[in-house]
Design a protein around this motif. Structure first.
Motif, PDB file in Angstrom:
ATOM      1  N   ASN A 338     -27.912  -3.250   3.150  1.00 38.77           N
ATOM      2  CA  ASN A 338     -27.501  -4.381   2.332  1.00 38.77           C
ATOM      3  C   ASN A 338     -26.438  -3.873   1.368  1.00 38.77           C
ATOM      4  OD1 ASN A 338     -28.843  -3.320  -0.103  1.00 38.77           O
ATOM      5  ND2 ASN A 338     -30.743  -3.825   0.986  1.00 38.77           N
ATOM      6  N   PRO A 339     -25.797  -4.726   0.606  1.00 35.95           N
ATOM      7  CA  PRO A 339     -24.725  -4.239  -0.274  1.00 35.95           C
ATOM      8  C   PRO A 339     -25.162  -3.134  -1.231  1.00 35.95           C
ATOM      9  CG  PRO A 339     -24.578  -6.614  -0.063  1.00 35.95           C
ATOM     10  CD  PRO A 339     -25.848  -6.211   0.631  1.00 35.95           C
ATOM     11  N   GLU A 340     -26.390  -3.206  -1.718  1.00 31.03           N
ATOM     12  CA  GLU A 340     -26.867  -2.193  -2.662  1.00 31.03           C
ATOM     13  C   GLU A 340     -27.149  -0.863  -1.971  1.00 31.03           C
ATOM     14  OE1 GLU A 340     -28.213  -5.349  -2.408  1.00 31.03           O
ATOM     15  OE2 GLU A 340     -26.933  -6.039  -4.054  1.00 31.03           O
ATOM     16  N   SER A 341     -27.786  -0.899  -0.794  1.00 33.32           N
ATOM     17  CA  SER A 341     -28.106   0.367  -0.124  1.00 33.32           C
ATOM     18  C   SER A 341     -26.844   1.048   0.398  1.00 33.32           C
ATOM     19  CB  SER A 341     -29.104   0.134   1.022  1.00 33.32           C
ATOM     20  OG  SER A 341     -28.540  -0.638   2.071  1.00 33.32           O
ATOM     21  N   ILE A 342     -25.832   0.279   0.775  1.00 38.03           N
ATOM     22  CA  ILE A 342     -24.570   0.885   1.213  1.00 38.03           C
ATOM     23  C   ILE A 342     -23.971   1.711   0.086  1.00 38.03           C
ATOM     24  CG2 ILE A 342     -22.160   0.339   1.771  1.00 38.03           C
ATOM     25  CD1 ILE A 342     -23.218  -1.922   3.545  1.00 38.03           C
ATOM     26  N   ARG A 343     -23.952   1.147  -1.089  1.00 31.67           N
ATOM     27  CA  ARG A 343     -23.411   1.898  -2.232  1.00 31.67           C
ATOM     28  C   ARG A 343     -24.241   3.144  -2.521  1.00 31.67           C
ATOM     29  NH1 ARG A 343     -19.880   0.736  -6.191  1.00 31.67           N
ATOM     30  NH2 ARG A 343     -19.763  -1.462  -5.576  1.00 31.67           N
ATOM     31  N   ALA A 344     -25.556   3.015  -2.461  1.00 27.77           N
ATOM     32  CA  ALA A 344     -26.430   4.158  -2.752  1.00 27.77           C
ATOM     33  C   ALA A 344     -26.260   5.268  -1.724  1.00 27.77           C
ATOM     34  CB  ALA A 344     -27.886   3.692  -2.797  1.00 27.77           C
ATOM     35  N   ILE A 345     -26.159   4.892  -0.441  1.00 22.42           N
ATOM     36  CA  ILE A 345     -25.976   5.896   0.612  1.00 22.42           C
ATOM     37  C   ILE A 345     -24.647   6.616   0.441  1.00 22.42           C
ATOM     38  CG2 ILE A 345     -25.616   6.209   3.089  1.00 22.42           C
ATOM     39  CD1 ILE A 345     -27.556   3.784   3.469  1.00 22.42           C
ATOM     40  N   LEU A 346     -23.587   5.868   0.205  1.00 25.24           N
ATOM     41  CA  LEU A 346     -22.267   6.490   0.053  1.00 25.24           C
ATOM     42  C   LEU A 346     -22.212   7.374  -1.184  1.00 25.24           C
ATOM     43  CD1 LEU A 346     -20.029   3.480   1.115  1.00 25.24           C
ATOM     44  CD2 LEU A 346     -20.169   5.697   2.266  1.00 25.24           C
ATOM     45  N   GLU A 347     -22.851   6.946  -2.241  1.00 24.80           N
ATOM     46  CA  GLU A 347     -22.862   7.768  -3.460  1.00 24.80           C
ATOM     47  C   GLU A 347     -23.566   9.096  -3.187  1.00 24.80           C
ATOM     48  OE1 GLU A 347     -21.719   8.771  -7.198  1.00 24.80           O
ATOM     49  OE2 GLU A 347     -21.155   6.946  -6.121  1.00 24.80           O
ATOM     50  N   ARG A 348     -24.657   9.057  -2.438  1.00 25.47           N
ATOM     51  CA  ARG A 348     -25.403  10.284  -2.131  1.00 25.47           C
ATOM     52  C   ARG A 348     -24.573  11.224  -1.265  1.00 25.47           C
ATOM     53  NH1 ARG A 348     -30.601  12.458  -0.582  1.00 25.47           N
ATOM     54  NH2 ARG A 348     -31.584  11.099  -2.121  1.00 25.47           N
ATOM     55  N   ILE A 349     -23.995  10.713  -0.174  1.00 28.87           N
ATOM     56  CA  ILE A 349     -23.316  11.628   0.743  1.00 28.87           C
ATOM     57  C   ILE A 349     -22.019  12.162   0.148  1.00 28.87           C
ATOM     58  CG2 ILE A 349     -24.379  10.510   2.727  1.00 28.87           C
ATOM     59  CD1 ILE A 349     -21.473   9.517   3.421  1.00 28.87           C
ATOM     60  N   VAL A 350     -21.332  11.337  -0.616  1.00 33.82           N
ATOM     61  CA  VAL A 350     -20.112  11.817  -1.269  1.00 33.82           C
ATOM     62  C   VAL A 350     -20.467  12.884  -2.301  1.00 33.82           C
ATOM     63  CG1 VAL A 350     -18.284  11.112  -2.863  1.00 33.82           C
ATOM     64  CG2 VAL A 350     -18.721   9.765  -0.811  1.00 33.82           C
ATOM     65  N   GLY A 351     -21.555  12.658  -3.012  1.00 32.47           N
ATOM     66  CA  GLY A 351     -22.011  13.662  -3.970  1.00 32.47           C
ATOM     67  C   GLY A 351     -22.387  14.979  -3.305  1.00 32.47           C
ATOM     68  N   ALA A 352     -22.787  14.898  -2.029  1.00 34.56           N
ATOM     69  CA  ALA A 352     -23.142  16.101  -1.278  1.00 34.56           C
ATOM     70  C   ALA A 352     -21.942  16.726  -0.578  1.00 34.56           C
ATOM     71  CB  ALA A 352     -24.219  15.768  -0.251  1.00 34.56           C
ATOM     72  N   GLY A 353     -20.766  16.153  -0.775  1.00 34.05           N
ATOM     73  CA  GLY A 353     -19.558  16.759  -0.224  1.00 34.05           C
ATOM     74  C   GLY A 353     -19.093  16.206   1.098  1.00 34.05           C
ATOM     75  N   PHE A 354     -19.723  15.142   1.592  1.00 32.77           N
ATOM     76  CA  PHE A 354     -19.313  14.556   2.862  1.00 32.77           C
ATOM     77  C   PHE A 354     -18.354  13.384   2.631  1.00 32.77           C
ATOM     78  CE2 PHE A 354     -23.383  16.523   4.013  1.00 32.77           C
ATOM     79  CZ  PHE A 354     -23.034  17.169   5.196  1.00 32.77           C
ATOM     80  N   ALA A 355     -17.291  13.334   3.415  1.00 32.51           N
ATOM     81  CA  ALA A 355     -16.366  12.213   3.346  1.00 32.51           C
ATOM     82  C   ALA A 355     -17.021  10.959   3.906  1.00 32.51           C
ATOM     83  CB  ALA A 355     -15.096  12.520   4.130  1.00 32.51           C
ATOM     84  N   ALA A 356     -16.575   9.798   3.412  1.00 30.50           N
ATOM     85  CA  ALA A 356     -17.069   8.528   3.945  1.00 30.50           C
ATOM     86  C   ALA A 356     -16.675   8.340   5.410  1.00 30.50           C
ATOM     87  CB  ALA A 356     -16.541   7.373   3.098  1.00 30.50           C
TER      88      ALA A 356
END
Length: 472
Positions: A338-356
């Motif tokens: 959903n719109p909220e989980s998409i943001r949360a997932i992207l925030e986590r992976i970007v914070g871990a160094g992975f590109a979107a």
């Protein structure tokens, strides 16, 4: 003709009695559509053209009226048979209406007039209200287009931060998984098409067909070969790796993309052992991009773990913005999206160094079904009536809910050419559209007549709609 296609019956029951309820000597009414607020501060206007083509393009017939008369007689409502006969006899069944609307694809702040509807024949002053049920259903494609557009903004933000090719990837980052989760085929068509205003990935065939039928777009969306659980689990747990190998042999071609759901038993073991070891060389040799699909568990945690394990197995390169891009493989997450989980997932992976770049999403119920007319508080209201030859303001102002206060008078919408802001303004009596010379400098009229007296007079292509939505 099937009675389900009868325009005269495409209304609420109580509408059949409303022609008797207006003040004596009423001979004109004016209605408007707006979003009175809601989850998002702006909406993407889309879908009116499809509704008009589907329902108003075929003239009403005496047979339609016969059927409606008989239905309402048994249903407990009076019916304006003479009024409908007049439409057939005087207008050849073409509805005497003028519908003006903002250009499709426009992103307009809430609390502004998006559509206006008025009768063009004094004897059919009651007609705009009768069609409220049908016309207000545009809330659905508008709301889906709005949700999809908002997700596009979120994904674009993370791509801009982390990707070397943000623009090239964005159209395929949100895939429509919603066809099976909606309430009807019509919802799949309208909603699936609305999503395609912002993206080009879909598994909702109806959405592509609706875009072709109503906006002239030959192929609005695309898909790829992908596994489902039945095509994996039918091989049995002991032969899970053989199911994966079968997918590679059929679909993994140089430059191609294939998606394989991999959580039937143990997603982490599947990545470590089957994809990362047994099939690793076959994946690389195929020249394809293999997209691993987890489909259970906490989406934020599972996606991060899957990317980490795939990085260990296939390696990654560091792009120009300093983020990891996996070699040969990607992930698509379609569960719990959903719109909220998409943001949360992207925030986590970007914070871990992975590109979107590494991740795409599939959204189903939250895209096409988990919404209502109240998501953006859509309403169609009467704002003016002509009584005894003069227009009077019509409005509601309930003491119990100021948010439901409606607009007054005949109106139009202005747009600022430079800043793109909007404001709803009065329309003088007897005027259909404003003379440009009378409009304040820097502003232009944003509403234009799209339907008049049975004819579509302004048509939008799907490319026009997409371009307009993408500019904002």
């Amino acid at each position: 003709m099937n009675h389900l296609d009868n325009l005269v019956l495409n209304t609420d029951s109580y509408k059949a009695s409303h022609w008797l309820q207006y003040p004596p000597r009423t001979d004109g009414t004016f209605f408007y559509v707006e979003s009175r607020g809601g989850v998002y501060e702006s909406t993407v206007f889309f879908g009116l053209q499809a509704i008009l083509k589907a329902w108003l393009s075929r003239p009403v017939s005496h047979k339609d009226i016969d059927e409606a008369r008989d239905f309402f007689a048994g249903h407990g409502e009076p019916f304006n048979e003479a009024g409908w006969r007049h439409i057939v006899d005087a207008h050849q069944g073409r509805l005497p209406l003028r519908i003006r609307a903002v250009a499709e694809g426009s992103v307009v702040p809430t609390h502004q007039a998006l559509v206006t509807i008025e009768s063009t024949d004094p004897q059919t002053y009651w007609l705009p209200s009768y069609l409220e049920t049908l016309l207000l259903r545009l809330w659905y494609p508008v709301t889906v287009a709005t949700i999809s557009w908002q997700v596009r903004r979120t994904i674009a933000h993370y791509l801009d931060r982390t990707s070397d090719d943000a623009a090239g990837q964005l159209p395929f980052k949100l895939h429509d998984f919603g066809a099976r989760g909606v309430s009807s085929a019509e919802s799949a068509g309208l909603g699936g098409m609305a999503h395609l205003v912002n993206f080009m990935g879909t598994d909702t065939v109806s959405g592509v067909l609706y875009a072709r039928a109503y906006y002239g777009e030959p192929m609005a969306g695309y898909s790829i070969p992908a596994a489902e659980h039945s095509t994996i689990t039918s091989w049995g747990k002991d032969h899970e790796v053989d199911a994966y190998r079968n997918m590679l042999r059929h679909f993994a071609k140089p430059g191609g993309i294939v998606a394989v759901v991999s959580d039937s038993y143990d997603i982490y073991a599947a990545i470590r052992e089957y994809w990362g070891k047994t099939l690793r060389d076959e994946v690389i040799a195929s020249g394809a991009t293999v997209v691993i699909r987890p489909d259970s568990g906490d989406p934020v945690e599972v996606v991060h773990t899957c990317l980490t394990l795939l990085d260990e197995a296939f390696g990654s390169t560091i792009n120009g913005k300093g983020y990891k891009v996996l070699n040969h493989v990607r992930v698509i997450q379609g569960d719990g999206i959903n719109p909220e989980s998409i943001r949360a997932i992207l925030e986590r992976i970007v914070g871990a160094g992975f590109a979107a770049d590494n991740l795409a999403f599939g959204m189903g119920g939250a895209l096409l079904q988990k919404l209502t007319r109240d998501t953006q508080k859509f309403a169609l209201k009467c704002s003016a009536a002509r009584i005894d030859g003069r227009w009077v303001d019509v409005y509601k102002d309930p003491v119990t809910d100021a948010g439901k206060t409606s607009k007054r008078g005949r109106m139009t919408l202005l747009r600022h050419r430079e800043y793109g802001s909007y404001r709803t303004v009065p329309l003088p009596d007897g005027v259909v559209e404003l003379d440009p010379s009378t409009i304040e400098a820097g502003w232009e009229e944003a509403l234009a007549t799209v339907w008049e007296n049975g004819e579509l007079v302004r048509e939008f292509s799907f490319a026009d709609v997409r371009a307009r939505a993408a500019r904002t």
